[in-house]
Design a protein around this motif. Structure first.
Motif, mmCIF file in Angstrom:
data_model
loop_
_atom_site.group_PDB
_atom_site.id
_atom_site.type_symbol
_atom_site.label_atom_id
_atom_site.label_comp_id
_atom_site.label_asym_id
_atom_site.label_seq_id
_atom_site.Cartn_x
_atom_site.Cartn_y
_atom_site.Cartn_z
ATOM 1 N N ASP A 12 -42.357 1.165 -19.140
ATOM 2 C CA ASP A 12 -41.111 0.592 -18.614
ATOM 3 C C ASP A 12 -39.918 1.375 -19.153
ATOM 4 O OD1 ASP A 12 -39.221 -1.095 -17.449
ATOM 5 O OD2 ASP A 12 -39.329 -2.581 -19.064
ATOM 6 N N ARG A 13 -39.669 2.535 -18.544
ATOM 7 C CA ARG A 13 -38.544 3.367 -18.960
ATOM 8 C C ARG A 13 -37.225 2.720 -18.546
ATOM 9 N NH1 ARG A 13 -40.291 6.464 -22.994
ATOM 10 N NH2 ARG A 13 -42.002 7.879 -22.399
ATOM 11 N N ARG A 14 -36.224 2.875 -19.397
ATOM 12 C CA ARG A 14 -34.934 2.217 -19.195
ATOM 13 C C ARG A 14 -33.799 3.232 -19.093
ATOM 14 N NH1 ARG A 14 -34.807 -3.735 -19.346
ATOM 15 N NH2 ARG A 14 -37.003 -4.244 -19.607
ATOM 16 N N GLY A 15 -32.797 2.874 -18.291
ATOM 17 C CA GLY A 15 -31.560 3.641 -18.231
ATOM 18 C C GLY A 15 -30.501 2.918 -19.029
ATOM 19 N N ILE A 16 -29.300 3.493 -19.063
ATOM 20 C CA ILE A 16 -28.215 2.867 -19.832
ATOM 21 C C ILE A 16 -26.890 2.968 -19.093
ATOM 22 C CG2 ILE A 16 -27.810 4.983 -21.177
ATOM 23 C CD1 ILE A 16 -27.513 1.505 -22.712
ATOM 24 N N PHE A 17 -26.157 1.860 -19.067
ATOM 25 C CA PHE A 17 -24.774 1.835 -18.595
ATOM 26 C C PHE A 17 -23.872 1.976 -19.824
ATOM 27 C CE2 PHE A 17 -26.700 0.067 -14.872
ATOM 28 C CZ PHE A 17 -25.799 0.250 -13.823
ATOM 29 N N ALA A 38 -30.997 7.283 -11.692
ATOM 30 C CA ALA A 38 -32.268 6.701 -12.148
ATOM 31 C C ALA A 38 -33.417 7.680 -11.923
ATOM 32 C CB ALA A 38 -32.542 5.386 -11.428
ATOM 33 N N ILE A 39 -33.382 8.391 -10.808
ATOM 34 C CA ILE A 39 -34.410 9.406 -10.508
ATOM 35 C C ILE A 39 -34.351 10.521 -11.554
ATOM 36 C CG2 ILE A 39 -35.137 11.174 -8.846
ATOM 37 C CD1 ILE A 39 -33.976 9.312 -6.635
ATOM 38 N N ILE A 40 -33.127 10.958 -11.869
ATOM 39 C CA ILE A 40 -32.945 12.020 -12.874
ATOM 40 C C ILE A 40 -33.436 11.539 -14.247
ATOM 41 C CG2 ILE A 40 -31.205 13.380 -14.117
ATOM 42 C CD1 ILE A 40 -29.594 13.397 -11.431
ATOM 43 N N ALA A 41 -33.182 10.263 -14.564
ATOM 44 C CA ALA A 41 -33.627 9.697 -15.843
ATOM 45 C C ALA A 41 -35.152 9.665 -15.932
ATOM 46 C CB ALA A 41 -33.054 8.299 -16.030
ATOM 47 N N LEU A 42 -35.803 9.313 -14.833
ATOM 48 C CA LEU A 42 -37.276 9.293 -14.811
ATOM 49 C C LEU A 42 -37.831 10.703 -15.020
ATOM 50 C CD1 LEU A 42 -37.708 6.735 -11.911
ATOM 51 C CD2 LEU A 42 -38.537 6.408 -14.265
ATOM 52 N N THR A 61 -45.812 7.617 -14.283
ATOM 53 C CA THR A 61 -46.031 6.408 -13.486
ATOM 54 C C THR A 61 -45.050 6.291 -12.324
ATOM 55 O OG1 THR A 61 -44.554 4.981 -14.799
ATOM 56 C CG2 THR A 61 -46.829 5.225 -15.580
ATOM 57 N N ALA A 62 -43.954 7.087 -12.372
ATOM 58 C CA ALA A 62 -42.943 7.004 -11.307
ATOM 59 C C ALA A 62 -43.250 7.909 -10.117
ATOM 60 C CB ALA A 62 -41.569 7.366 -11.869
ATOM 61 N N VAL A 63 -44.233 8.802 -10.268
ATOM 62 C CA VAL A 63 -44.513 9.778 -9.208
ATOM 63 C C VAL A 63 -44.803 9.121 -7.852
ATOM 64 C CG1 VAL A 63 -46.060 11.645 -8.470
ATOM 65 C CG2 VAL A 63 -45.153 11.620 -10.802
ATOM 66 N N PRO A 64 -45.659 8.086 -7.774
ATOM 67 C CA PRO A 64 -45.890 7.440 -6.472
ATOM 68 C C PRO A 64 -44.604 6.890 -5.839
ATOM 69 C CG PRO A 64 -47.565 6.748 -8.053
ATOM 70 C CD PRO A 64 -46.531 7.504 -8.821
ATOM 71 N N GLY A 122 -33.884 14.632 -1.876
ATOM 72 C CA GLY A 122 -33.826 15.910 -2.577
ATOM 73 C C GLY A 122 -33.940 15.762 -4.079
ATOM 74 N N THR A 123 -33.235 14.775 -4.641
ATOM 75 C CA THR A 123 -33.310 14.559 -6.085
ATOM 76 C C THR A 123 -34.719 14.140 -6.487
ATOM 77 O OG1 THR A 123 -30.967 13.901 -6.080
ATOM 78 C CG2 THR A 123 -32.235 13.386 -8.058
ATOM 79 N N ALA A 124 -35.375 13.352 -5.625
ATOM 80 C CA ALA A 124 -36.767 12.954 -5.880
ATOM 81 C C ALA A 124 -37.680 14.179 -5.897
ATOM 82 C CB ALA A 124 -37.229 11.950 -4.830
ATOM 83 N N ALA A 125 -37.446 15.126 -4.996
ATOM 84 C CA ALA A 125 -38.254 16.354 -4.948
ATOM 85 C C ALA A 125 -38.105 17.146 -6.247
ATOM 86 C CB ALA A 125 -37.825 17.212 -3.758
ATOM 87 N N TRP A 126 -36.887 17.276 -6.705
ATOM 88 C CA TRP A 126 -36.633 17.971 -7.975
ATOM 89 C C TRP A 126 -37.330 17.253 -9.121
ATOM 90 C CZ3 TRP A 126 -34.165 15.947 -12.275
ATOM 91 C CH2 TRP A 126 -33.892 16.855 -13.306
ATOM 92 N N ALA A 127 -37.222 15.910 -9.135
ATOM 93 C CA ALA A 127 -37.816 15.115 -10.221
ATOM 94 C C ALA A 127 -39.338 15.249 -10.241
ATOM 95 C CB ALA A 127 -37.411 13.648 -10.068
ATOM 96 N N ILE A 128 -39.940 15.282 -9.060
ATOM 97 C CA ILE A 128 -41.396 15.454 -8.971
ATOM 98 C C ILE A 128 -41.803 16.780 -9.619
ATOM 99 C CG2 ILE A 128 -43.313 15.876 -7.345
ATOM 100 C CD1 ILE A 128 -41.834 13.809 -5.462
ATOM 101 N N GLY A 129 -41.034 17.820 -9.312
ATOM 102 C CA GLY A 129 -41.299 19.124 -9.929
ATOM 103 C C GLY A 129 -41.107 19.089 -11.429
ATOM 104 N N LYS A 130 -40.085 18.367 -11.888
ATOM 105 C CA LYS A 130 -39.771 18.287 -13.316
ATOM 106 C C LYS A 130 -40.850 17.529 -14.080
ATOM 107 C CE LYS A 130 -36.589 19.463 -16.273
ATOM 108 N NZ LYS A 130 -36.299 20.874 -16.496
ATOM 109 N N ILE A 131 -41.371 16.463 -13.469
ATOM 110 C CA ILE A 131 -42.427 15.676 -14.129
ATOM 111 C C ILE A 131 -43.697 16.512 -14.271
ATOM 112 C CG2 ILE A 131 -43.934 13.643 -13.868
ATOM 113 C CD1 ILE A 131 -41.400 12.234 -12.621
ATOM 114 N N GLY A 132 -43.981 17.332 -13.246
ATOM 115 C CA GLY A 132 -44.977 18.380 -13.413
ATOM 116 C C GLY A 132 -46.432 18.049 -13.162
ATOM 117 N N HIS A 133 -46.735 17.132 -12.254
ATOM 118 C CA HIS A 133 -48.127 16.877 -11.868
ATOM 119 C C HIS A 133 -48.627 18.027 -11.003
ATOM 120 C CE1 HIS A 133 -49.004 12.302 -12.403
ATOM 121 N NE2 HIS A 133 -48.728 12.905 -13.529
ATOM 122 N N ALA A 134 -49.744 18.618 -11.366
ATOM 123 C CA ALA A 134 -50.284 19.755 -10.597
ATOM 124 C C ALA A 134 -50.580 19.360 -9.156
ATOM 125 C CB ALA A 134 -51.538 20.287 -11.274
ATOM 126 N N GLU A 135 -51.059 18.119 -8.966
ATOM 127 C CA GLU A 135 -51.408 17.673 -7.608
ATOM 128 C C GLU A 135 -50.183 17.419 -6.729
ATOM 129 O OE1 GLU A 135 -52.121 14.023 -10.343
ATOM 130 O OE2 GLU A 135 -52.211 16.214 -10.444
#
Length: 377
Positions: free
Chosen positions: A91-96, A304-308, A315-318, A334-347
């Motif tokens: 349960d990752r959290r962001g901050i205001f 939030a996407i950038i924070a993940l 766990t956020a990839v799906p 687009g930000t989701a695409a970047w985040a997917i690359g950053k998280i780095g799942h080979a699949e």
């Protein structure tokens, strides 16, 4: 009308309605500020959220006919979050930022200023007044500095001896010639901690801010966040407190004087994944009363996407896949695409490749290509 008596009565009344600090300043033109604003404009350092007319920002006489003085107020807000939820792997959290804890401070201060206005009009029916908080024409900081509320720190915040920089500011321009208070002496001295700690170098030097690089500003933008800032933003959803938290004047400063400013820990540090799919209605119901909601849900979701991605949350990839396939907004896809690359799942490479073949938006396609590069490095 005895102006000294009236001033004392205004001070007493302000305390009775919960105003933590009050000061009085002349309504003379802010000549020094005018020069600085013109320079900021020429350098392209402004955020674009300010009043565009520099004359209105520096000449109170354009706001109230025959303006003679300005009443400045300050309300202290909490700096410590009690019972803060922990960010866990599940349960990752962001901050205001602290300025978005509790009820929107614009509303809180406007209520106080409205009561102060009513009190003044009762004492002097012919009085002319104009109140403002943050989004008004004048610079709250310049007014507060002139009125002796505090000094203007190198972090571009007003620092009060009592509450540090954890204060909200507002003011009333009036045609009553109140005796002005003395400004507070600058006490930053040789300390440069805020400038050194700024994550993006937005504090060009003490007292000069390039708003275009400031995380507090960047979190409020609605477009794609430039890639150089994505790592810097961390888990921030709205605003940035770094230049305040490192300030020695703020050490040990934590005031809980106003019930309406008390933060809900679940809103101040919300779970990130539920934010990805929150509806407009849910967002308004949950976050609509805090100042960080003023730009709507889109910037918060993007952040939030950038924070993940910052957390490399597997766990956020799906959820990110789902956004890419279903969300109509290019910035989110687009930000989701970047985040997917950053998280780095080979699949994820196969998924991004498929999305690249069907995606029509050129900006999103660039982000997918960046995501693929990140996966391959």
């Amino acid at each position: 009308m005895n102006l000294q008596t009236l001033k004392s009565e205004v001070i007493d009344f302000s305390k009775s309605i919960g105003i933590d600090k009050i000061g009085f300043a002349s309504a003379d033109t802010f000549e020094t500020l005018k020069g600085r604003l013109l320079m900021q404009q020429a350098l392209g350092y402004q955020s674009g959220f300010e009043e565009p007319d520099i004359e209105k920002r520096t000449n109170p006489g354009l706001l109230v006919p025959k303006a003679k003085s300005i009443i400045a107020i300050a309300l202290a807000y909490p700096s410590k979050l009690k019972d803060a939820p922990r960010s866990t792997k599940e349960d990752r959290r962001g901050i205001f930022c602290r300025a978005s804890w509790g009820k929107d401070y614009h509303d809180v201060l406007r209520e106080k200023l409205a009561k102060l206005e009513a009190f003044l009009k009762e004492k002097s029916p012919d009085i002319l007044v104009k109140s403002m908080v943050d989004t008004g024409e004048l610079s709250d900081r310049a007014v507060a500095e002139r009125a002796g509320i505090g000094w203007s720190g190198k972090n571009c915040a007003i620092i009060t001896p009592e509450f540090g920089s954890y204060v909200y500011l507002g003011e009333i321009v009036t045609n009553i010639p109140f005796e002005p208070d003395q400004p507070v002496e600058d006490q930053c001295g040789t300390c440069n901690k805020c400038v050194d700690a700024c994550p993006t170098g937005a504090l060009v030097q003490g007292g000069q801010l390039n708003a275009q690089r400031c995380i507090a500003y960047l979190t409020q933008t609605k477009g794609f966040l430039p890639e150089e800032f994505r790592q810097k933003i961390g888990n921030r959803l709205y605003g940035c407190d770094t230049c305040q938290t490192v300030c020695p004047e703020n050490k040990g400063k934590d005031f809980h004087l106003h019930e309406e400013m008390e933060p809900d820990p679940e809103l101040a540090k919300p779970s990130l994944k539920p934010l990805l799919t929150i509806s407009n209605r849910e967002f308004k119901e949950k976050f609509g009363h805090v100042s960080g909601s003023w730009r709507g849900k889109k910037p918060i979701q993007r952040n939030a996407i950038i924070a993940l991605a910052h957390y490399k949350d597997d766990t956020a990839v799906p959820d990110l896949y789902k956004l890419m396939k279903e969300d109509p907004r290019p910035v989110i896809r687009g930000t989701a695409a970047w985040a997917i690359g950053k998280i780095g799942h080979a699949e994820s490479e196969e998924f991004l490749q498929q999305q690249l073949e069907t995606e029509e938006d050129s900006d999103v396609r660039k982000e997918i290509e960046t995501g693929l590069k990140l996966l391959r490095t």
